[in-house]
Write an enzyme that holds these catalytic residues in place. Structure first.
Site, mmCIF file in Angstrom:
data_model
loop_
_atom_site.group_PDB
_atom_site.id
_atom_site.type_symbol
_atom_site.label_atom_id
_atom_site.label_comp_id
_atom_site.label_asym_id
_atom_site.label_seq_id
_atom_site.Cartn_x
_atom_site.Cartn_y
_atom_site.Cartn_z
ATOM 1 N N ASP A 9 1.239 -1.351 -0.146
ATOM 2 C CA ASP A 9 0.154 0.503 0.137
ATOM 3 C C ASP A 9 0.775 1.388 0.175
ATOM 4 O O ASP A 9 2.054 1.342 0.371
ATOM 5 C CB ASP A 9 -1.152 0.295 1.131
ATOM 6 N N ASP A 131 -15.469 -3.456 -0.444
ATOM 7 C CA ASP A 131 -15.123 -2.808 0.977
ATOM 8 C C ASP A 131 -16.239 -2.744 1.602
ATOM 9 O O ASP A 131 -16.997 -1.779 1.081
ATOM 10 C CB ASP A 131 -14.146 -1.857 1.083
#
Length: 234
Positions: A9, A131
């Site tokens: 990330d 998500d």
């Protein structure tokens, strides 16, 4: 066999992890993105590397393209990229740079006609990131509600040739507390599209349990930075 996709990330070209997707929880990882690429590439069991442009996801426009392009040159492993991808031209740019798969989230959820067009244009190379807190889907870097139910939405995607659905339980993400096995298993049963589990994965026992649920792949975040996770693997 379940596939293993370690994650990198990025914020400001720095490898970080967030907890529950909260940007104020940013934690810098011990390895740089370049070091992580080299580390993960040594394992035969790693099928691909998962890279997310976190600021791109929040800003609704890819921010790390040039840096990710430079990372692509460091490994022969497949790479998938997500974060801020909202247009066909962005997808084409990533593919031209050697990226193997693109992940779309907010745009694909809010515009399923566009998602269908992209998936048919690039069959098997587009992944949808879904998500959710519980069954409630979130968008724009996990900061906005959609009023969409996880299962109702996923059932609408059955005729779209996606590479897979990347499901993240936001409440589990970055906590090293184990995945949401119950919802993940239900999601696998709710769709014929391959399901990729993300969030909370700790160790090989979690991987084995996900495999028993017929999960296609597991994205490993914080745990992938620990040597203990890879013990016994090649």
């Amino acid at each position: 066999m379940i596939e293993l996709w370690p994650a990198i990330d990025l914020i400001g070209s720095t490898s970080v992890r967030l907890t529950e997707g909260k940007y104020d929880s940013e934690e810098k990882m011990s390895r740089s993105a370049e070091e992580s690429i080299a580390y993960y590439s040594q394992f035969e069991c790693v099928n691909r590397i998962h890279i997310v442009d976190l600021i791109g996801a929040k800003a609704q426009h890819a921010r790390e393209f040039d840096y990710i392009k430079s990372l692509r040159r460091l490994t022969t492993k497949d790479i998938e990229v997500g974060g801020g991808i909202r247009t066909k031209s962005q997808i084409m740019d990533y593919f031209a740079a050697g990226i193997n798969y693109c992940i779309v989230g907010t745009k694909g959820i809010q515009d399923t006609d566009w998602l269908k067009e992209m998936a048919h244009t690039f069959p098997g190379r587009i992944y949808l990131s879904v998500d959710a807190y519980g069954e409630d889907i979130k968008v724009n870097g996990w900061e906005e509600d959609t009023e969409l139910n996880l299962f109702s939405f996923v059932r609408r995607l059955s005729d779209i040739p996606l590479g897979g659905i990347i499901y993240t339980d936001i409440a589990k993400d970055g906590k090293m507390s184990g995945p949401n096995f119950e919802l993940t298993g239900q999601l696998v049963k709710a769709t014929t599209i391959p399901v990729i589990a993300s969030g909370g994965i700790r160790h090989q026992q979690d991987i084995q349990r996900l495999a028993s649920l017929n999960v296609h792949a597991a994205i490993i975040g914080k745990a992938a930075h620990q040597a203990s996770f890879w013990e016994g693997l090649k």
